[in-house]
Scaffold this motif. Structure first.
Motif, PDB file in Angstrom:
ATOM      1  N   ASN A 152     -76.784 -19.078   7.017  1.00  0.00           N
ATOM      2  CA  ASN A 152     -75.559 -18.978   7.816  1.00  0.00           C
ATOM      3  C   ASN A 152     -74.395 -18.651   6.891  1.00  0.00           C
ATOM      4  O   ASN A 152     -74.594 -18.287   5.723  1.00  0.00           O
ATOM      5  N   ASN A 153     -73.192 -18.791   7.423  1.00  0.00           N
ATOM      6  CA  ASN A 153     -72.005 -18.430   6.641  1.00  0.00           C
ATOM      7  C   ASN A 153     -71.747 -19.392   5.478  1.00  0.00           C
ATOM      8  O   ASN A 153     -70.908 -19.112   4.621  1.00  0.00           O
ATOM      9  N   LYS A 154     -72.472 -20.511   5.442  1.00  0.00           N
ATOM     10  CA  LYS A 154     -72.327 -21.448   4.341  1.00  0.00           C
ATOM     11  C   LYS A 154     -73.339 -21.188   3.229  1.00  0.00           C
ATOM     12  O   LYS A 154     -73.247 -21.790   2.164  1.00  0.00           O
ATOM     13  N   SER A 155     -74.284 -20.294   3.483  1.00  0.00           N
ATOM     14  CA  SER A 155     -75.297 -19.990   2.474  1.00  0.00           C
ATOM     15  C   SER A 155     -74.714 -19.104   1.383  1.00  0.00           C
ATOM     16  O   SER A 155     -73.773 -18.335   1.607  1.00  0.00           O
ATOM     17  N   GLU A 156     -75.286 -19.191   0.189  1.00  0.00           N
ATOM     18  CA  GLU A 156     -74.787 -18.434  -0.957  1.00  0.00           C
ATOM     19  C   GLU A 156     -75.077 -16.952  -0.797  1.00  0.00           C
ATOM     20  O   GLU A 156     -76.197 -16.547  -0.466  1.00  0.00           O
ATOM     21  N   ASN A 157     -74.046 -16.137  -1.004  1.00  0.00           N
ATOM     22  CA  ASN A 157     -74.151 -14.668  -0.993  1.00  0.00           C
ATOM     23  C   ASN A 157     -74.590 -14.103   0.358  1.00  0.00           C
ATOM     24  O   ASN A 157     -75.100 -12.987   0.423  1.00  0.00           O
ATOM     25  N   THR A 158     -74.423 -14.828   1.451  1.00  0.00           N
ATOM     26  CA  THR A 158     -74.772 -14.313   2.777  1.00  0.00           C
ATOM     27  C   THR A 158     -73.703 -14.709   3.790  1.00  0.00           C
ATOM     28  O   THR A 158     -73.034 -15.731   3.644  1.00  0.00           O
ATOM     29  N   PHE A 159     -73.556 -13.864   4.822  1.00  0.00           N
ATOM     30  CA  PHE A 159     -72.733 -14.231   5.965  1.00  0.00           C
ATOM     31  C   PHE A 159     -73.278 -13.537   7.204  1.00  0.00           C
ATOM     32  O   PHE A 159     -73.941 -12.495   7.120  1.00  0.00           O
ATOM     33  N   VAL A 160     -73.021 -14.130   8.375  1.00  0.00           N
ATOM     34  CA  VAL A 160     -73.588 -13.673   9.640  1.00  0.00           C
ATOM     35  C   VAL A 160     -72.468 -13.216  10.570  1.00  0.00           C
ATOM     36  O   VAL A 160     -71.446 -13.903  10.700  1.00  0.00           O
ATOM     37  N   VAL A 161     -72.680 -12.052  11.218  1.00  0.00           N
ATOM     38  CA  VAL A 161     -71.749 -11.537  12.227  1.00  0.00           C
ATOM     39  C   VAL A 161     -72.551 -11.331  13.520  1.00  0.00           C
ATOM     40  O   VAL A 161     -73.529 -10.587  13.521  1.00  0.00           O
ATOM     41  N   SER A 162     -72.136 -11.990  14.606  1.00  0.00           N
ATOM     42  CA  SER A 162     -72.915 -11.949  15.843  1.00  0.00           C
ATOM     43  C   SER A 162     -72.047 -11.703  17.062  1.00  0.00           C
ATOM     44  O   SER A 162     -70.858 -12.034  17.079  1.00  0.00           O
ATOM     45  N   SER A 163     -72.680 -11.093  18.087  1.00  0.00           N
ATOM     46  CA  SER A 163     -72.064 -10.930  19.408  1.00  0.00           C
ATOM     47  C   SER A 163     -73.125 -11.292  20.441  1.00  0.00           C
ATOM     48  O   SER A 163     -74.215 -11.761  20.092  1.00  0.00           O
ATOM     49  N   GLU A 164     -72.838 -11.065  21.722  1.00  0.00           N
ATOM     50  CA  GLU A 164     -73.806 -11.403  22.758  1.00  0.00           C
ATOM     51  C   GLU A 164     -75.064 -10.542  22.680  1.00  0.00           C
ATOM     52  O   GLU A 164     -76.142 -10.970  23.088  1.00  0.00           O
ATOM     53  N   HIS A 170     -75.651 -10.257   6.587  1.00  0.00           N
ATOM     54  CA  HIS A 170     -75.156  -9.506   5.434  1.00  0.00           C
ATOM     55  C   HIS A 170     -75.525 -10.265   4.159  1.00  0.00           C
ATOM     56  O   HIS A 170     -75.188 -11.442   4.013  1.00  0.00           O
ATOM     57  N   MET A 171     -76.208  -9.573   3.244  1.00  0.00           N
ATOM     58  CA  MET A 171     -76.643 -10.181   1.985  1.00  0.00           C
ATOM     59  C   MET A 171     -76.012  -9.422   0.824  1.00  0.00           C
ATOM     60  O   MET A 171     -76.042  -8.188   0.787  1.00  0.00           O
TER      61      MET A 171
END
Length: 265
Positions: A152-164, A170-171
């Motif tokens: 998730n967005n708290k993980s190192e070097n990663t973030f998540v972008v979501s819609s319905e 993103h890594m």
């Protein structure tokens, strides 16, 4: 007065949503026939000539014809039953559209089931679902032998972008050993849950140099062979030249002695 305006605005928006015009409206129905689902739209009245029909799911055209009928049907693919469909009666100057919502669990799909990344750079993994009701919760996991690791967005070097309808993982700063492998995206709505798996393959940042290094190696080997051949050949050439220089001149020898004897006589 304000309440009346709000009610009038509400009816206007509903009219736009259903695609109904003056003196016309569209009725819809959903029929389950065994494993099949049939959607039907009927234009109850029309003051214009119908030029055809179009069925869509999201932004994808599923079916289109040029029939003048006031009724159109579409048989849903069982593999992607759930979703928001629309039927349009084509006419001039504008068509009339109605929406048909088919409830069901999500049908999660990977945009690309295999993604190739380069060490130290970025990669984006994408999943989508066109189900109805829409997905209310997305989740990403790294599949490992020890179990699924939540990302998730708290993980190192990663973030998540979501819609319905879509989710993206993103890594950044990809690690050749730690990040390569399988990833799972899960989508959940009020009807159920589904998931898809994506394989992330990584190659070394030096991989692009391998063809160049191969050619360079071949050139170096050829140069070494030529140099060694010339070095082995050179002493033979020098030796041949020395032997030629030490040979006696043709004018010397017995011929000179014979000449002296003739003079003496």
């Amino acid at each position: 007065m304000a309440a009346g305006l709000l009610v009038l605005l509400g009816f206007t928006l509903l009219g736009i949503e259903s695609g109904s015009g003056a003196g016309s409206n569209i009725s819809t129905s959903i029929r389950d026939e065994g494993s099949r689902t049939r959607l039907t739209c009927t234009l109850n009245s029309s003051d214009t000539h119908v030029l055809g029909h179009r069925w869509m799911k999201g932004d994808r055209v599923l079916q289109e014809d040029t029939a003048p009928d006031l009724t159109t049907e579409y048989e849903v693919d069982p593999e992607e039953r759930s979703g928001q469909y629309s039927c349009t009666f084509l006419s001039e100057p504008a068509g009339r559209t109605a929406r048909v919502n088919v409830n069901g669990p999500p049908k999660v799909e990977a945009v690309a089931s295999s993604v190739l990344g380069i060490e130290g750079e970025r990669a984006v993994l994408v999943c989508k679902s066109e189900s109805f009701p829409p997905v209310t919760e997305w989740a990403w996991y790294k599949i490992t032998e020890a179990g699924n690791k939540v990302l998730n967005n708290k993980s190192e070097n990663t973030f998540v972008v979501s819609s319905e309808t879509k989710t993206e993982l993103h890594m950044q700063e990809l690690d050749l050993k730690a990040d390569a492998g399988e990833y799972a995206c899960y989508g959940t709505n009020t009807e159920g849950v589904d998931h898809a798996v994506i394989t992330l393959r990584l190659r070394s940042r030096l991989a692009a140099l391998w063809p160049f290094l191969g050619v360079l190696t071949e050139v170096v080997v050829v140069v070494i062979i030529i140099f060694a051949f010339e070095k082995c050949r050179k002493p033979e050439v020098v030796l041949g030249e020395e032997d030629t220089g030490s040979a006696p001149p043709k004018s010397s020898g017995p011929h000179t002695i014979d000449k002296d004897k003739r003079i003496a006589n």
